[in-house]
Structure formats: structure tokens, C-alpha cells
Design a protein around this motif. Sequence first.
Motif, PDB file in Angstrom:
ATOM      1  N   LEU A   1      -5.249  -3.833  -3.704  1.00  0.00           N
ATOM      2  CA  LEU A   1      -5.004  -5.104  -3.025  1.00  0.00           C
ATOM      3  C   LEU A   1      -4.737  -4.800  -1.558  1.00  0.00           C
ATOM      4  N   VAL A   2      -5.598  -5.302  -0.680  1.00  0.00           N
ATOM      5  CA  VAL A   2      -5.418  -5.132   0.763  1.00  0.00           C
ATOM      6  C   VAL A   2      -4.957  -6.452   1.353  1.00  0.00           C
ATOM      7  N   ILE A   3      -3.841  -6.428   2.058  1.00  0.00           N
ATOM      8  CA  ILE A   3      -3.352  -7.605   2.770  1.00  0.00           C
ATOM      9  C   ILE A   3      -3.388  -7.261   4.253  1.00  0.00           C
ATOM     10  N   ASP A   4      -4.322  -7.876   4.947  1.00  0.00           N
ATOM     11  CA  ASP A   4      -4.611  -7.538   6.337  1.00  0.00           C
ATOM     12  C   ASP A   4      -3.798  -8.419   7.286  1.00  0.00           C
ATOM     13  N   ASN A   5      -3.268  -7.785   8.335  1.00  0.00           N
ATOM     14  CA  ASN A   5      -2.442  -8.488   9.333  1.00  0.00           C
ATOM     15  C   ASN A   5      -1.248  -9.190   8.671  1.00  0.00           C
ATOM     16  N   ALA A   6      -0.525  -8.427   7.877  1.00  0.00           N
ATOM     17  CA  ALA A   6       0.617  -8.984   7.151  1.00  0.00           C
ATOM     18  C   ALA A   6       1.744  -9.377   8.109  1.00  0.00           C
TER      19      ALA A   6
ATOM     20  N   TRP B   1       4.742 -11.979  -3.728  1.00  0.00           N
ATOM     21  CA  TRP B   1       3.339 -12.025  -4.131  1.00  0.00           C
ATOM     22  C   TRP B   1       2.742 -10.647  -4.375  1.00  0.00           C
ATOM     23  N   LEU B   2       3.536  -9.601  -4.225  1.00  0.00           N
ATOM     24  CA  LEU B   2       3.024  -8.245  -4.412  1.00  0.00           C
ATOM     25  C   LEU B   2       3.185  -7.807  -5.864  1.00  0.00           C
ATOM     26  N   PRO B   3       2.132  -7.258  -6.460  1.00  0.00           N
ATOM     27  CA  PRO B   3       2.297  -6.686  -7.801  1.00  0.00           C
ATOM     28  C   PRO B   3       3.273  -5.522  -7.762  1.00  0.00           C
ATOM     29  N   THR B   4       4.017  -5.349  -8.827  1.00  0.00           N
ATOM     30  CA  THR B   4       5.049  -4.308  -8.872  1.00  0.00           C
ATOM     31  C   THR B   4       4.858  -3.343 -10.025  1.00  0.00           C
ATOM     32  N   ALA B   5       3.794  -3.507 -10.790  1.00  0.00           N
ATOM     33  CA  ALA B   5       3.575  -2.641 -11.951  1.00  0.00           C
ATOM     34  C   ALA B   5       2.080  -2.425 -12.118  1.00  0.00           C
ATOM     35  N   GLY B   6       1.726  -1.682 -13.153  1.00  0.00           N
ATOM     36  CA  GLY B   6       0.315  -1.483 -13.447  1.00  0.00           C
ATOM     37  C   GLY B   6      -0.327  -0.458 -12.540  1.00  0.00           C
ATOM     38  N   ALA B   7      -1.651  -0.498 -12.496  1.00  0.00           N
ATOM     39  CA  ALA B   7      -2.426   0.531 -11.792  1.00  0.00           C
ATOM     40  C   ALA B   7      -2.933   0.067 -10.433  1.00  0.00           C
ATOM     41  N   CYS B   8      -2.389  -1.035  -9.921  1.00  0.00           N
ATOM     42  CA  CYS B   8      -2.863  -1.571  -8.644  1.00  0.00           C
ATOM     43  C   CYS B   8      -2.096  -0.963  -7.469  1.00  0.00           C
ATOM     44  N   ARG B   9      -2.834  -0.435  -6.500  1.00  0.00           N
ATOM     45  CA  ARG B   9      -2.252   0.041  -5.254  1.00  0.00           C
ATOM     46  C   ARG B   9      -2.314  -1.075  -4.213  1.00  0.00           C
ATOM     47  N   ILE B  10      -1.360  -1.062  -3.295  1.00  0.00           N
ATOM     48  CA  ILE B  10      -1.279  -2.086  -2.256  1.00  0.00           C
ATOM     49  C   ILE B  10      -1.427  -1.423  -0.891  1.00  0.00           C
ATOM     50  N   LEU B  11      -2.340  -1.956  -0.090  1.00  0.00           N
ATOM     51  CA  LEU B  11      -2.542  -1.477   1.276  1.00  0.00           C
ATOM     52  C   LEU B  11      -2.317  -2.632   2.229  1.00  0.00           C
ATOM     53  N   LEU B  12      -1.320  -2.497   3.086  1.00  0.00           N
ATOM     54  CA  LEU B  12      -1.000  -3.517   4.079  1.00  0.00           C
ATOM     55  C   LEU B  12      -1.407  -3.027   5.462  1.00  0.00           C
ATOM     56  N   THR B  13      -1.758  -3.957   6.337  1.00  0.00           N
ATOM     57  CA  THR B  13      -1.859  -3.627   7.761  1.00  0.00           C
ATOM     58  C   THR B  13      -0.967  -4.594   8.516  1.00  0.00           C
ATOM     59  N   SER B  14      -0.248  -4.092   9.515  1.00  0.00           N
ATOM     60  CA  SER B  14       0.696  -4.958  10.217  1.00  0.00           C
ATOM     61  C   SER B  14       1.120  -4.342  11.546  1.00  0.00           C
ATOM     62  N   THR B  15       1.542  -5.201  12.449  1.00  0.00           N
ATOM     63  CA  THR B  15       2.193  -4.751  13.676  1.00  0.00           C
ATOM     64  C   THR B  15       3.713  -4.846  13.543  1.00  0.00           C
ATOM     65  N   ASP B  16       4.179  -5.345  12.404  1.00  0.00           N
ATOM     66  CA  ASP B  16       5.612  -5.506  12.171  1.00  0.00           C
ATOM     67  C   ASP B  16       6.152  -4.246  11.486  1.00  0.00           C
TER      68      ASP B  16
END
Length: 225
Positions: free
Chosen positions: A144-149, A158-173
Amino acid sequence: MVADHIDTLHQDIHPPARPSGAALVRADTLVVGEIPGRPPGFVDRGELADLSGLLTRQDRVVVCAGGRGVGKSVLAAAYAREQITDPAGAGVVVWISGETETDVITGLGVLARHANLTVDGEDAEQAAARARDYLNGLSVPGLLVIDNAETPERLTRWLPTAGACRILLTSTDQAFTALAAPVHLGDYTREQSLAYLTERTGLDDPDGARQVANELGDLPLALAQ
């Protein structure tokens, strides 16, 4: 001279987005969202290897930048495209905007529709929650990519917290570094700027390229424009 020809380059650092389902997507991969394509003169930056390595060990990674225009979305898109085409890559790849909570809810709702998760009569938040739970339950690798978070407090639910899903965020914060392992991204190195300008202009003019890089501060977006 590079300086004389730089105004002919109007290609933004983001080319037209690739539609999900474009060529090279593995038949067994669900791709949702418009992942930016590989830009002309793509610079293979060392941070991409850092990002790939971290996501083999961490569930969440954020590409952090001190400001806009350094190429954080380009970097994230390069990783996402690798996952789509790699036979051992993620089986579900989702790209959504994180600029507002509404954008996140909308993007997750699109996933819910593509994965046939929607229920008649439910509202947008219910559909988004169903998509989040779907990612939580993945038995195959997901991304799951969330761009300009923006606004970590509103994003966390809204972020998954279990299972096999990786999370990639991009942010200036920089506050997102409390939620995810950071990959810090800055301007091009001078060598990267010179190589980029030489390739994009087709001119062998290191002095002119150096002048342009000096004036634009090695900022990737500025060099691309």
C-alpha cells in the motif's frame, strides 16, 4: 550550451500516470491506482536500494523529504513498479493520494470496488474500512503506497496493522518517522545533476550543466522543468 537549451525541457518529473492493468503487470497481480511511470532521464538513486532493503525487514517505511520536488514520489513509484513486474513481488499493489483524509478514504474505496468488497448502501468510510481489513487479511505479499501523506493522526486509522501488506508512505512531514522507518531523500548530488542534464539535453557541456545545477540548487523537479 546547456544553459541556452534548458528552456526546451518542459517534461515534468512525473510523466503521465500508468493505468492499472498496463503491460508488464503480472497476470496474478491486483494493481489499483495510477502509479507514475518511469520519467525520461530516470536517475537510479541509492535511496531506492535503501528503500527496498528496509521493506524486507519493516512493515512500514516513509520516504521523507524536507520539501517538494526532490523526487519522493518518483522513488516510491520505482519501487511499486518493481513489485508489479517482479515474479516474487507483491500480489496486491495499491497507490493512493494521502494529501487529505478524504483522498485516503476515496483511494481505499477504489480498492474495495476492484476487490469486489463493496456492500450496497454502505458509505465511503465503511467501504474504506472494508478495504483496510482486506489488506489486514492478505495471505500474499501486498504493498500500500500513500503518496504525499499529511496529518499522521488522521491517517493512522486507515493503515493495515497485520497480515502480509507492507506500507510505503511519502511525505514532507517528519512526524511520520514515528510511524514508519525513514528513508531520507534530498536533492540530487552534483554528479547526478550533471549526468541528468547531459542525458536530457544531449549536449556535452559540463560547464553549462554545472551553471544550471548551481542556479537550480540540484533540485530534481526544477532540473526536469
